[in-house]
Motif scaffolding. Structure first.
Motif, PDB file in Angstrom:
ATOM      1  N   ALA A 138       0.844  -1.155   0.066  1.00 16.95           N
ATOM      2  CA  ALA A 138      -0.010   0.057   0.087  1.00 16.95           C
ATOM      3  C   ALA A 138       0.881   1.338  -0.139  1.00 16.95           C
ATOM      4  O   ALA A 138       1.703   1.400   1.031  1.00 16.95           O
ATOM      5  CB  ALA A 138      -0.944   0.057   1.363  1.00 16.95           C
ATOM      6  N   THR A 139       0.855   2.043  -1.083  1.00 17.43           N
ATOM      7  CA  THR A 139       1.704   3.373  -1.297  1.00 17.43           C
ATOM      8  C   THR A 139       0.650   4.486  -1.182  1.00 17.43           C
ATOM      9  O   THR A 139      -0.445   4.356  -1.216  1.00 17.43           O
ATOM     10  CB  THR A 139       2.378   3.157  -2.281  1.00 17.43           C
ATOM     11  OG1 THR A 139       1.487   3.150  -3.440  1.00 17.43           O
ATOM     12  CG2 THR A 139       3.228   1.888  -2.489  1.00 17.43           C
ATOM     13  N   GLY A 140       1.272   5.360  -0.794  1.00 10.80           N
ATOM     14  CA  GLY A 140       0.507   6.702  -0.757  1.00 10.80           C
ATOM     15  C   GLY A 140      -0.526   6.898   0.274  1.00 10.80           C
ATOM     16  O   GLY A 140      -1.496   7.658   0.122  1.00 10.80           O
ATOM     17  N   MET A 141      -0.348   6.262   1.294  1.00 10.36           N
ATOM     18  CA  MET A 141      -1.259   6.217   2.526  1.00 10.36           C
ATOM     19  C   MET A 141      -0.570   5.615   3.840  1.00 10.36           C
ATOM     20  O   MET A 141       0.524   4.988   3.589  1.00 10.36           O
ATOM     21  CB  MET A 141      -2.669   5.399   2.041  1.00 10.36           C
ATOM     22  CG  MET A 141      -2.172   3.776   1.825  1.00 10.36           C
ATOM     23  SD  MET A 141      -2.138   2.897   3.251  1.00 10.36           S
ATOM     24  CE  MET A 141      -3.553   3.179   4.258  1.00 10.36           C
ATOM     25  N   GLY A 142      -1.057   6.207   4.958  1.00  7.38           N
ATOM     26  CA  GLY A 142      -0.396   5.573   6.048  1.00  7.38           C
ATOM     27  C   GLY A 142      -1.448   5.798   7.194  1.00  7.38           C
ATOM     28  O   GLY A 142      -2.488   5.590   7.147  1.00  7.38           O
TER      29      GLY A 142
END
Length: 299
Positions: free
Chosen positions: A140-144
């Motif tokens: 999962a990229t661009g989120m945290g």
């Protein structure tokens, strides 16, 4: 101009789900990569050449991976949902069904799930549901874990909930891209071709997701988890503390790799150094493959 890609159509609970497909002509023994785009984009998000080496699709295929990139409901050729039904949970259910069909149709015995931004949220929701697919890992990229109060994400989420918005390029670019030195003019131009009108319901849900969903779903994920946040992300906090807190939530995952994608803005893949994150994702997929093989042999 966007490359011509093969396409597939699936049906999930009476809804059409379309997808781009790219990959080796012959089986390479690699897992199928299933990719979910974020808000304001179609599946073409993954076909934007941020670096001279090409797009995520180009890089994955060059390393022997078949890829299916789905249009989420309401994007591309996929059926739009009524506002009240347009929830991330519903997206996860429909895309899980389409993903199972894709794995069967493409003869995949292993699946590595990739999602960017809202697509990353939905990818984690799918992984937490223990779907009926041979899932070996998720990226999962661009989120945290933390969306700063009063930032761009909350501003977008304040638009009329039942509307569909098609934001001007310059407004999107301010959110999606980092400083000018982090991307190429060609990458920016191609990104504009992948932009799409967006149901505001998604933008309303996104800022609430880290508090309402992440703490309960993260401990349910039993496959390895990769995460990357952009150094110049306009929507999320990428402080070392928040990156570490995100990773710590996945208590059932065999291993977790969470880090900052240096020299990139929110849409990591569309930046020159997006290639570094893409290669890390593929390296993580290799690690997941070895982990899955070991699990199978020990069973």
């Amino acid at each position: 101009m966007a490359k011509q890609r093969d396409s597939l159509t699936f049906e999930a609970d009476g809804h059409k789900i379309t997808a781009l497909v790219a990959g080796p002509v012959e089986s390479s023994g690699k897992p199928l990569i299933a990719a979910l785009h974020g808000g304001t984009y179609t599946a073409r998000y993954y076909d934007v050449a941020g670096s001279p080496e090409g797009s995520f699709l180009d890089v994955a295929v060059a390393h022997g991976y078949p890829v299916v990139a789905f249009d989420r409901p309401g994007y591309g050729g996929s059926t739009a949902l009524e506002p009240d039904a347009n929830t991330f949970s519903h997206h996860a259910e429909l895309l899980s069904t389409a993903l199972a069909q894709a794995a069967e149709r493409l003869g995949a015995d292993r699946v590595f799930l990739v999602g960017h931004s809202i697509g990353g949220m939905i990818a984690l929701m799918i992984a937490a549901s223990e779907p009926d697919i041979p899932l070996i890992g998720v990226s999962a990229t661009g989120m945290g874990a933390v969306i700063p109060s009063g930032g761009a994400a909350e501003a977008l989420g304040s638009l009329p909930a039942d509307a569909t918005v098609d934001l001007p390029y310059d407004q999107r670019d301010q959110v999606m891209f980092g400083p000018e030195h982090t991307y190429r003019t060609e990458g920016l131009r191609q990104a504009h071709e992948s932009y799409a009108p967006t149901p505001v319901r998604e933008l309303v849900q996104a800022p609430k997701w880290p508090k309402e969903h992440l703490p309960t779903l993260a401990p349910k994920i039993r496959v390895p988890v990769h995460n990357a946040l952009a150094e110049f992300d306009a929507l999320w906090s990428c402080s070392p503390e928040n990156v570490a807190d995100f990773a710590a939530l996945f208590t059932a995952a065999p291993f977790v790799d969470a880090s900052v994608a240096r020299g990139t803005g929110h849409c990591i893949d569309h930046h020159t150094l997006g290639l570094a994150t893409q290669l890390r994702q593929l390296a993580f997929a290799e690690e997941c493959t070895q982990w899955a093989t070991r699990q199978k042999n020990e069973a």
